[in-house]
Design a protein around this motif. Sequence first.
Motif, short mmCIF file in Angstrom:
data_model
loop_
_atom_site.label_atom_id
_atom_site.label_comp_id
_atom_site.label_asym_id
_atom_site.label_seq_id
_atom_site.Cartn_x
_atom_site.Cartn_y
_atom_site.Cartn_z
N ALA A 121 0.86 -1.18 0.00
CA ALA A 121 0.00 0.00 0.00
C ALA A 121 0.90 1.23 0.00
O ALA A 121 2.07 1.15 0.37
CB ALA A 121 -0.93 0.00 1.21
N TYR A 128 2.04 5.17 1.19
CA TYR A 128 2.07 5.74 2.53
C TYR A 128 1.71 7.21 2.61
O TYR A 128 1.84 7.81 3.67
CB TYR A 128 3.41 5.49 3.22
CG TYR A 128 4.66 5.58 2.39
CD1 TYR A 128 5.40 4.42 2.15
CD2 TYR A 128 5.12 6.79 1.87
CE1 TYR A 128 6.56 4.47 1.41
CE2 TYR A 128 6.28 6.84 1.13
CZ TYR A 128 7.00 5.67 0.90
OH TYR A 128 8.15 5.73 0.15
N GLU A 157 -1.97 5.49 3.08
CA GLU A 157 -2.15 5.15 4.49
C GLU A 157 -2.59 6.32 5.36
O GLU A 157 -3.26 6.12 6.37
CB GLU A 157 -0.84 4.55 5.03
CG GLU A 157 -0.51 3.22 4.42
CD GLU A 157 0.81 2.65 4.91
OE1 GLU A 157 1.02 1.43 4.72
OE2 GLU A 157 1.62 3.40 5.49
N GLU A 199 -6.28 6.25 5.41
CA GLU A 199 -6.79 5.12 6.20
C GLU A 199 -6.67 5.44 7.69
O GLU A 199 -7.60 5.17 8.47
CB GLU A 199 -6.02 3.84 5.87
CG GLU A 199 -6.53 2.64 6.64
CD GLU A 199 -6.05 1.31 6.07
OE1 GLU A 199 -5.85 0.39 6.87
OE2 GLU A 199 -5.91 1.19 4.84
N SER A 234 -9.59 3.09 2.61
CA SER A 234 -8.48 2.15 2.79
C SER A 234 -7.33 2.46 1.85
O SER A 234 -7.53 2.92 0.73
CB SER A 234 -8.96 0.71 2.52
OG SER A 234 -9.92 0.31 3.46
N ALA A 235 -6.13 2.20 2.35
CA ALA A 235 -4.94 2.20 1.50
C ALA A 235 -4.90 0.83 0.82
O ALA A 235 -4.37 -0.14 1.36
CB ALA A 235 -3.69 2.46 2.33
N ILE A 270 -7.96 0.13 11.10
CA ILE A 270 -6.68 0.23 10.39
C ILE A 270 -6.12 -1.16 10.14
O ILE A 270 -5.99 -1.96 11.07
CB ILE A 270 -5.68 1.09 11.19
CG1 ILE A 270 -6.22 2.52 11.33
CG2 ILE A 270 -4.32 1.10 10.52
CD1 ILE A 270 -5.39 3.39 12.23
N ASP A 290 -3.48 -2.79 10.15
CA ASP A 290 -2.10 -2.61 10.60
C ASP A 290 -1.34 -3.92 10.59
O ASP A 290 -1.89 -5.00 10.81
CB ASP A 290 -2.10 -2.04 12.01
CG ASP A 290 -0.99 -1.02 12.22
OD1 ASP A 290 -0.13 -0.92 11.33
OD2 ASP A 290 -1.00 -0.33 13.24
N MET A 315 1.25 1.52 10.49
CA MET A 315 0.88 2.80 9.91
C MET A 315 1.03 3.86 10.99
O MET A 315 0.52 3.71 12.09
CB MET A 315 -0.56 2.77 9.42
CG MET A 315 -0.78 1.87 8.23
SD MET A 315 -2.46 2.07 7.58
CE MET A 315 -2.54 0.68 6.44
N ASN A 368 6.30 7.98 8.80
CA ASN A 368 5.79 6.93 7.93
C ASN A 368 6.60 6.84 6.64
O ASN A 368 6.96 5.76 6.18
CB ASN A 368 4.32 7.20 7.62
CG ASN A 368 3.51 5.93 7.44
OD1 ASN A 368 3.68 4.97 8.20
ND2 ASN A 368 2.64 5.91 6.46
#
Length: 355
Positions: A205, A207, A247, A250, A258-259, A304, A306, A312, A319
């Motif tokens: 994904a 960032y 991200e 998200e 969502s990412a 998330i 994660d 994230m 990040n």
Amino acid sequence: MDAPSDSIPLLDLRAARNKDGFFDPAFIAALRDAAHRVGFFQLTGYGAGPAQVDELFGATSSFFDLPLEARLELDNRTSPHFRGYTRLGHEVTQGRPDAREQLDFGPERPAVVDYPANQPYWLVQGPNLWPDGALPELRGVCMAWAELMSRVGAELLSAIAVCLELPEDHFAEPFRNTPAWMAKLVHYVGGVVKEAGPQGVGAHADYGFVTLLLQDLVGGLQVLPPGSDDWIEVEPMPGTLVVNLGEMLEVATQGYLSATVHRVEAPPAGVDRYTIPFFWSPRLDAVIEPVPLPPSMAAQSRGISDDPDNPMLASYGANVLKGWLRAHPEVARIHHPELVRAPGLTSPAEAPTAP
């Protein structure tokens, strides 16, 4: 019930606003659906004509046609800011080399000399590396594209805010004055990097906030929509942008947006694929707080997605630094050995990269 996520929606940015300057409700509804359900869409009417697109692709292929020694004059291993040229197979995703080479660039700003020890992310700011001698037109073509993409990214982020029933300037402050956007010229080459196998870029994904990707007609980009087990192809459309969310959105929406995970298959041997991804991203010191969602949207938030090995982070700078350190381990070891084992910055999992 949500519509099936087996295709990538198509939106026209020319339909985004009415004559009164306000966002069109039909466009906002379509954008909300695409952003929540798939996290990817294609975008037309964003302001680039065929001539500008052709010029950008022409300059991109001309760069990768330069002799290797000319490209290596911009070797990113010489840049503590992760700028410049990355050789074939020397960016890593999910523990495997990618079957691509690339040129990374960002805003033209001087390096930050003194920064607090607890803010190492400032090291990613610094000068770009351009082939001004061998290909002097490349700098201007790329920065003109970045200027256009900055406007498109800002407009889309305003529309996304409205989708969330927020004021359209809700996300403006983190981008004020010095947004830390990033961009790449990417050349995929199949059958050359044996360790890559079929991987152009592994599943990942992005960032930042919004990614705007210009791809040629070769294809290979695949998307895994939230909650789906099936990868879907992003069919190339001439001059159209592929848009996906990162991200930061998200984190801000606790998973309502969502990412979306995506990957790229390497092209067949002897086939070249060119893409130009642009990441609309805020200031390095921006910290993104959760947004107040309407109850109906909050109820649809997925949380998330994660990964303990690749968390994230609400701090954009932290990040993005985490990503650079993982994706370019050689640069990290040469210039930032003190950060290679810093908690929260590296792990066996590889960082998000770009299609």
